[in-house]
Design an enzyme around this catalytic site. Structure first.
Site, PDB file in Angstrom:
ATOM      1  N   CYS A  57      20.065  41.336  -8.223  1.00 18.86           N
ATOM      2  CA  CYS A  57      20.902  41.204  -9.390  1.00 18.86           C
ATOM      3  C   CYS A  57      20.420  42.109 -10.406  1.00 18.86           C
ATOM      4  O   CYS A  57      19.403  42.071 -10.980  1.00 18.86           O
ATOM      5  CB  CYS A  57      20.875  39.649  -9.878  1.00 18.86           C
ATOM      6  SG  CYS A  57      21.951  39.554 -11.512  1.00 18.86           S
ATOM      7  N   GLU A  80      27.840  43.632  -8.586  1.00 18.83           N
ATOM      8  CA  GLU A  80      26.945  43.996  -7.155  1.00 18.83           C
ATOM      9  C   GLU A  80      27.717  45.170  -6.677  1.00 18.83           C
ATOM     10  O   GLU A  80      28.897  45.270  -6.600  1.00 18.83           O
ATOM     11  CB  GLU A  80      26.765  42.606  -6.377  1.00 18.83           C
ATOM     12  CG  GLU A  80      25.894  42.724  -5.401  1.00 18.83           C
ATOM     13  CD  GLU A  80      24.402  43.265  -5.803  1.00 18.83           C
ATOM     14  OE1 GLU A  80      24.065  44.646  -5.866  1.00 18.83           O
ATOM     15  OE2 GLU A  80      23.677  42.530  -6.034  1.00 18.83           O
TER      16      GLU A  80
END
Length: 223
Positions: A2, A111
């Site tokens: 992340c 992402e």
């Protein structure tokens, strides 16, 4: 992993949703953002006090954990994520996992999926439109800099189509267990989110630049 976060909700709404008291410094300094990279401030929820006086406080922490023994801030660029599988073993994280767990309220995160020679960004958020609480750890470095990291785990099926890792999402009924539970019980929460908890869609490549910060970043891409 992340590596980019979205937090556009007001600090008042976040505090209400998390049943937390905003720290005055955090309340004054917090700036909503659609493109937060490591090293920048994140809101975190920490348990403070003892016994009946214990309460959740909403604070600002630099994204990238610095344990007390870190010589300088450069380590933070390697510690903005902590892997669930090794968090209890790694010197950078094991103390914080045992004693200093936090929640990181976010509206979503990005992402990237590799497609040929390019990386296509995707935006992940909660399916029902509510905010997410990510599992995190915190440390106070040199008694002056509050720092944090985001816990990650293996991706569920939805996320794995983009990347093999994802942040750990803590559901409201488990918030207290993550913050104050025994480490063994907290460890059991380090699981991929349920398949129906998150949604995702492609967004514009503009998010690739940390200099760009605008609501349009989380709009679905027409490309």
């Amino acid at each position: 992993m992340c590596g980019r976060i979205v937090s556009y909700s007001s600090i008042e709404d976040i505090a209400s949703a998390m049943d937390a008291i905003p720290d005055p410094i955090a309340k004054a300094a917090y700036q909503p953002s659609y493109n937060i990279p490591p090293s920048q401030p994140l809101l975190i929820v920490c348990p403070v006090g003892d016994g009946e006086a214990r309460q959740r406080r909403l604070l600002l922490a630099s994204w990238g954990l610095l344990p007390h023994w870190a010589k300088d801030m450069s380590l933070a660029f390697k510690t903005f994520n902590a892997r669930a599988e090794t968090v209890r073993e790694k010197p950078s994280f094991r103390g914080a996992f045992k004693y200093r767990r936090c929640l990181i309220p976010v509206d979503g995160y990005y992402e990237w999926k590799r497609i040929g020679k390019t990386k296509q960004p995707y935006y992940f958020s909660r399916t029902n439109g509510q905010s997410l609480a990510l599992a995190g750890l915190f440390e106070l470095w040199r008694e002056e800099r509050l720092t944090c990291t985001v816990m990650t785990t293996e991706a569920n099926e939805l996320a794995s189509e983009v990347h093999h890792r994802m942040p750990v999402v803590v559901e409201p009924e488990n918030w207290q267990g993550w913050l104050d539970g025994h480490p063994d019980d907290a460890n059991a929460l380090l699981m991929p989110a349920p398949e129906d908890a998150l949604s995702r869609y492609r967004v514009d490549m503009a998010v690739n630049s940390v200099k760009v910060d605008a609501p349009e970043l989380i709009a679905p891409s027409s490309a």
